[in-house]
Design a protein around this motif. Structure first.
Motif, short mmCIF file in Angstrom:
data_model
loop_
_atom_site.label_atom_id
_atom_site.label_comp_id
_atom_site.label_asym_id
_atom_site.label_seq_id
_atom_site.Cartn_x
_atom_site.Cartn_y
_atom_site.Cartn_z
N PRO A 118 43.06 6.94 68.69
CA PRO A 118 43.33 8.28 69.21
C PRO A 118 44.49 8.94 68.49
N VAL A 119 44.40 10.26 68.30
CA VAL A 119 45.42 10.99 67.56
C VAL A 119 46.80 10.79 68.19
N ARG A 120 46.86 10.81 69.50
CA ARG A 120 48.16 10.67 70.17
C ARG A 120 48.83 9.36 69.80
N GLU A 121 48.05 8.28 69.71
CA GLU A 121 48.62 6.98 69.34
C GLU A 121 49.09 6.98 67.89
N GLY A 122 48.25 7.51 67.00
CA GLY A 122 48.63 7.55 65.59
C GLY A 122 49.88 8.38 65.35
N LEU A 123 49.98 9.50 66.05
CA LEU A 123 51.14 10.36 65.88
C LEU A 123 52.39 9.73 66.47
N GLY A 162 51.17 13.18 58.28
CA GLY A 162 49.87 13.80 58.16
C GLY A 162 48.76 12.98 58.77
N SER A 163 47.67 13.64 59.16
CA SER A 163 46.47 12.94 59.63
C SER A 163 45.33 13.25 58.68
N ALA A 164 44.43 12.28 58.51
CA ALA A 164 43.26 12.44 57.65
C ALA A 164 42.16 11.54 58.19
#
Length: 336
Positions: free
Chosen positions: A206-211, A180-182
């Motif tokens: 960045p979302v791409r890195e976190g994912l 999940g992201s928050a």
């Protein structure tokens, strides 16, 4: 016995917002209550919901649901106590679920409400875990994304009312890994407490890195509550024949200019991806199925939903504004 109210207070739409809503777009007013006709009930609302989809209804555009009207009360999910009745089927003292929130009292046709048992679950739960957010999570995962046991599932806006439940439902349905992201570290920590296998703060990197870090082997299902950079990152992370349930796009609800689509959408061709939007109201046939399963998951401790409360009808506009700004963990509710 105290006399019944003859007036009530409600929130009306004073003006349509440009960009993010402000207090000036709302107005609190008092109105007379009509006399009850046969088959009607008078309800004192005890808790009401504010939801992201309401932002779209503030615009005067054609959509799947009618826009709010200037100088008319807003509406949305609410639970209230019946304080007067001219119906044999719904009696004084019962609690009912209905769609006319944003007001303290309301006259309703008894046949158009759902009687609930607040001894089995609090009134607020029928607007969250057992209500529309829970059903949305279930519909998106099962009917829309066709999640299968062993899938890796990514959920954006995971600390919100739908997102929290979507992660837990995915686990209950046999997902191998749920990510999940928050928007805060505190929300990320809460997701891990609720059974998410991994979570990341999309404001830290960045979302791409976190994912990529949270799901290095990619994902099979993406439950999209956010749109924008989250959808773009998910398309890159999705594996062959991955599926996207497009539930919401809260990142662009307040945009005043056209929003560009994912720059990598062409990847959907080679990967054979399915991107499917949905409205929970189009799946009424799954409501009873979800309630049955949710009752079991609640009893087993597999399903929990946080609640963020504001108090008083006059606090409803700010609760909605705060919701769009991510101030809630779980379901945002207003106690009346």
């Amino acid at each position: 016995m105290s006399s019944l109210p003859t007036t009530t207070r409600q929130i009306v739409l004073a003006s349509r917002p440009t960009g993010a809503p402000t207090q000036e777009n709302f107005r609190l007013e008092s109105v007379d209550l009509p006399q009850l006709a046969d088959g009607q009930i008078l309800v004192r609302n005890v808790v009401m919901s504010v939801d992201p989809y309401m932002r779209g209804r503030m615009n005067d555009v054609k959509s799947y649901i009618a826009p709010f009207q200037i100088d008319a009360p807003l509406d949305g999910g609410a639970v209230g106590e019946v304080i007067a009745s001219r119906s044999e089927g719904v009696v004084v003292g019962q609690h009912v679920l209905h769609g006319l929130g944003w007001r303290e009292h309301v006259v309703l046709v008894a046949d158009e409400v759902t009687v609930i048992d607040t001894a089995l679950a609090p009134a607020s739960a029928h607007l969250g875990v057992l209500g529309m957010p829970g059903l949305t999570a279930y519909v998106g995962l099962t009917a829309v994304a066709e999640m299968r046991e062993g899938d890796t599932v990514f959920i954006s806006g995971a600390a919100g009312a739908v997102g929290q439940l979507a992660g837990q439902v995915a686990k209950a349905l046999g997902a191998k890994r749920v990510v999940g992201s928050a928007g805060t570290d505190e929300k990320v920590a809460r997701l891990l407490e609720l059974g998410y296998d991994a979570a990341f703060n999309y404001k830290s990197a960045p979302v791409r890195e976190g994912l990529r870090e949270a799901a290095p082997e990619g994902v099979d299902v993406y439950f999209d509550n956010v749109g924008g950079d989250h959808l773009e990152a998910a398309i890159s992370a999705l594996r062959l024949r991955g599926r996207v349930a497009m539930c919401g796009a809260i990142s662009q609800y307040n945009s005043t200019q056209p929003v560009s689509g994912p720059r990598n959408l062409a990847q959907a061709i080679g990967k054979g991806l399915t991107l499917r939007g949905f409205i929970v109201g189009h799946y009424p046939q799954l409501a009873a199925e979800y309630r049955t399963k949710a009752a079991g998951w609640l009893a087993e401790g597999q399903l929990r939903g946080d609640e963020t409360f504001r108090d008083g009808i006059d606090a409803a506009p700010q609760a909605f504004i705060d919701l769009l700004d991510g101030a809630n963990t779980g379901k945002m509710l207003v106690r009346l």
